[in-house]
Write an enzyme that holds these catalytic residues in place. Structure first.
Site, PDB file in Angstrom:
ATOM      1  N   GLU A  60       7.286 -30.176   1.490  1.00 30.26           N
ATOM      2  CA  GLU A  60       5.974 -30.429   1.663  1.00 30.26           C
ATOM      3  C   GLU A  60       5.116 -29.577   1.183  1.00 30.26           C
ATOM      4  O   GLU A  60       5.208 -28.433   1.473  1.00 30.26           O
ATOM      5  CB  GLU A  60       6.085 -30.241   3.447  1.00 30.26           C
ATOM      6  CG  GLU A  60       4.617 -30.766   4.150  1.00 30.26           C
ATOM      7  CD  GLU A  60       3.547 -29.438   4.335  1.00 30.26           C
ATOM      8  OE1 GLU A  60       2.691 -29.995   3.289  1.00 30.26           O
ATOM      9  OE2 GLU A  60       3.488 -28.898   5.045  1.00 30.26           O
ATOM     10  N   GLU A  76      -6.393 -27.277  -5.222  1.00 27.71           N
ATOM     11  CA  GLU A  76      -6.694 -26.806  -3.805  1.00 27.71           C
ATOM     12  C   GLU A  76      -7.395 -25.388  -4.003  1.00 27.71           C
ATOM     13  O   GLU A  76      -6.980 -24.571  -4.526  1.00 27.71           O
ATOM     14  CB  GLU A  76      -5.275 -26.585  -2.965  1.00 27.71           C
ATOM     15  CG  GLU A  76      -4.796 -27.704  -2.289  1.00 27.71           C
ATOM     16  CD  GLU A  76      -3.362 -27.229  -1.725  1.00 27.71           C
ATOM     17  OE1 GLU A  76      -3.519 -27.538  -0.365  1.00 27.71           O
ATOM     18  OE2 GLU A  76      -2.539 -26.845  -2.313  1.00 27.71           O
ATOM     19  N   CYS A 123      -2.857 -26.723   3.679  1.00 26.57           N
ATOM     20  CA  CYS A 123      -2.642 -27.762   2.930  1.00 26.57           C
ATOM     21  C   CYS A 123      -3.091 -29.046   3.266  1.00 26.57           C
ATOM     22  O   CYS A 123      -3.183 -30.159   2.518  1.00 26.57           O
ATOM     23  CB  CYS A 123      -1.046 -27.984   2.889  1.00 26.57           C
ATOM     24  SG  CYS A 123      -0.220 -28.192   4.174  1.00 26.57           S
ATOM     25  N   LYS A 167      14.266 -18.287   4.951  1.00 24.65           N
ATOM     26  CA  LYS A 167      13.427 -17.291   4.360  1.00 24.65           C
ATOM     27  C   LYS A 167      11.909 -17.309   4.630  1.00 24.65           C
ATOM     28  O   LYS A 167      11.302 -18.256   3.907  1.00 24.65           O
ATOM     29  CB  LYS A 167      13.890 -17.395   2.847  1.00 24.65           C
ATOM     30  CG  LYS A 167      13.805 -16.105   2.065  1.00 24.65           C
ATOM     31  CD  LYS A 167      12.247 -15.616   1.901  1.00 24.65           C
ATOM     32  CE  LYS A 167      11.419 -16.439   1.077  1.00 24.65           C
ATOM     33  NZ  LYS A 167      10.191 -15.964   0.575  1.00 24.65           N
TER      34      LYS A 167
END
Length: 498
Positions: free
Chosen positions: A266, A397, A300, A188
């Protein structure tokens, strides 16, 4: 509407631009005809419409993968490797068209996009060989008339859920080891960037990978939860591999608990980038630029908190700011562009909020700080000085082209500050003090540490984090182990005949 991206957009690009999902070896639409638009973030133009699949289509894909698993797992590892090598060859052959497609849907500069496509191909090439090195063991026996054997077998059907910021390489990093190990996959892709996934599926089909072995289910933001629920709760799915936010990772982890699935997650990061006063300063500046502004800061593992030791802070800030001011911002298909658009308006809003919060707490704006004239989803590369730990940039972040510079006094202080986060994906530091290199590397609570080097990812190296940045590893021989079950055989009755 299809939009021209660059001079390399050609018949090859058009042949890879698919507008249907790929299930059980066939290109299929959503049964009720639901579709959603994929847009170019640089221009706002619609590139294509793809199926908005839901629960029923996800079930079909899982069942197809379950059927295909029976025969795929029985192939010799070298036979599966042949399919993967052919897939790799096709990805490399079509690299320019794949890069143009990736740049169109995601926004990153063409040079970066091509680099991602080739690194994704490298994943396929690596695991085409690594599948033949899944070794078992014989263990010294605990019974005189028995032998102990350990076999390794594929886990089964794998659900892979991938992000929009690396829509090509994140797919091959999951799919290639799964297929090499003998698993089948239902993918997906992110709703913002499904076209790279469909192009890779087209090349997998051309490579001859059998029907049902690799399936791609596209879904809009609205339909994604019901697709995700199927992938995390269906008993045929034995493993879920996800790259994305920590918040979504926690949801998938809870959903997967009902059938005790294997998980590789992750997740988010908050990477510290440390410059000690012993560092090669020009090299540290270049490294910080590469880490922070690659993909417009939307990675990331990009530098999120840049810590600079007092003695070199002012000089680093000057050199770094000069370099940032010179970065070329624009659509990814234009020559020389280094920073493309952000993915959507929500990303722009978050960047602005982080800057406003930092300035409200005393940060100094050294350059940038506002929207860019290139378009509504472009933002000026920004540097903020005199940052403090109370600011949102220190805790969250940013996922955008904003660099915050923090001062620190000594090694003990910066190690404490760097570790003061729930995340533990990547960290970086620059130092020419050999003793310091090992002390700091061992003290940092992160799954990956770049020392005098900003680029971490490689097919041969284990990629992943600790703490709330996830579990499991991708890449290297460690990565393929996440797709394998261990089976212990005790063979008895081997005593000598009377």
């Amino acid at each position: 509407m299809k939009t021209s991206v660059s001079a390399v957009v050609s018949a090859d690009y058009e042949s890879l631009l698919r507008s249907e999902s790929y299930i059980d070896g066939a290109w299929v639409a959503q049964e009720a005809g639901r579709r959603f638009a994929v847009t170019n973030p640089a221009s706002g133009l619609v590139i294509a419409h793809v199926p908005d699949m839901g629960r029923d289509e996800a079930l079909r894909a899982v069942e197809a993968a379950g059927r295909a698993f029976v025969s795929w797992r029985q192939l010799l590892a070298r036979e599966r490797g042949r399919y993967l090598r052919r897939w790799n060859e096709l990805i490399v052959t079509h690299a320019d068209a794949l890069a143009a497609l990736l740049s169109a849907e995601q926004g990153k500069p063409l040079a970066e996009a091509r680099g991602e496509v080739l690194s994704g191909a490298a994943n396929v090439e690596w695991f085409a060989e690594e599948g033949q090195r899944i070794y078992g063991d014989t263990i010294p026996t605990h019974k005189a008339d028995a032998r102990v054997i350990v076999m390794k077998e594929p886990v089964g059907v794998v659900a892979a859920i991938t992000p929009w910021n690396f829509p090509s390489s994140m797919i091959t990093r999951k799919v290639a080891p799964a297929l090499a190990a003998g698993c089948t996959v239902v993918l997906k892709p992110a709703e913002d960037t499904p076209l790279s996934a469909l192009a890779l599926a087209a090349l997998a089909q051309e490579a001859g990978i059998p029907a049902g072995v690799f399936n791609v289910v596209t879904a809009s933001l609205t339909s994604a939860p019901e697709v995700g629920e199927v992938l995390t709760t269906h008993p045929l799915v034995r493993k879920v591999s996800f790259t994305g936010s920590t918040e979504v990772g926690k949801i998938l982890m809870r959903q997967s608990a009902s059938t005790i699935k294997r998980l590789s997650l992750e997740l988010g990061g908050n990477a510290p980038f440390i410059i000690f006063d012993s560092a090669d300063l020009p090299r540290a500046v270049e490294g910080a630029i590469g880490s922070k502004f690659r993909n417009a800061g939307q990675t990331c593992i990009c530098a999120n908190r840049i810590y600079v030791q007092d003695r070199v802070y002012d000089e680093f800030a000057r050199l770094f700011t000069e370099k940032v001011k010179a970065l070329h911002v624009g659509p990814g298909d234009q020559p020389g562009v280094q920073v493309g658009p952000l993915i959507n308006q929500a990303a722009i809003d978050k960047v602005k909020q982080h800057i406003q919060d930092a300035q409200a707490h005393g940060a100094k704006l050294l350059c940038g700080g506002g929207s860019h004239e290139a378009g509504p989803l472009f933002f000026q590369p920004t540097v903020l000085g005199d940052m403090a730990s109370v600011m949102r940039v220190s805790r969250e972040e940013t996922f955008g082209p904003v660099a915050g510079l923090f001062r620190f006094r000594d090694e003990a202080e910066v190690t404490r500050l760097a570790n003061d986060t729930a995340y533990g994906l990547a960290a970086y530091f620059y130092s020419r003090d050999l003793g310091q290199v090992f002390r700091v590397a061992e003290a940092l609570e992160y799954g990956m540490v770049g020392i005098n080097e900003p680029l971490l990812a490689a097919a041969s190296a284990p990629f992943g984090g600790v703490k709330e940045s996830g579990i499991g590893r991708e890449g290297s021989h460690y990565g393929i182990n996440d797709f394998i079950n261990i089976k212990y055989l005790l063979v008895g009755g081997l005593s000598s005949p009377a």
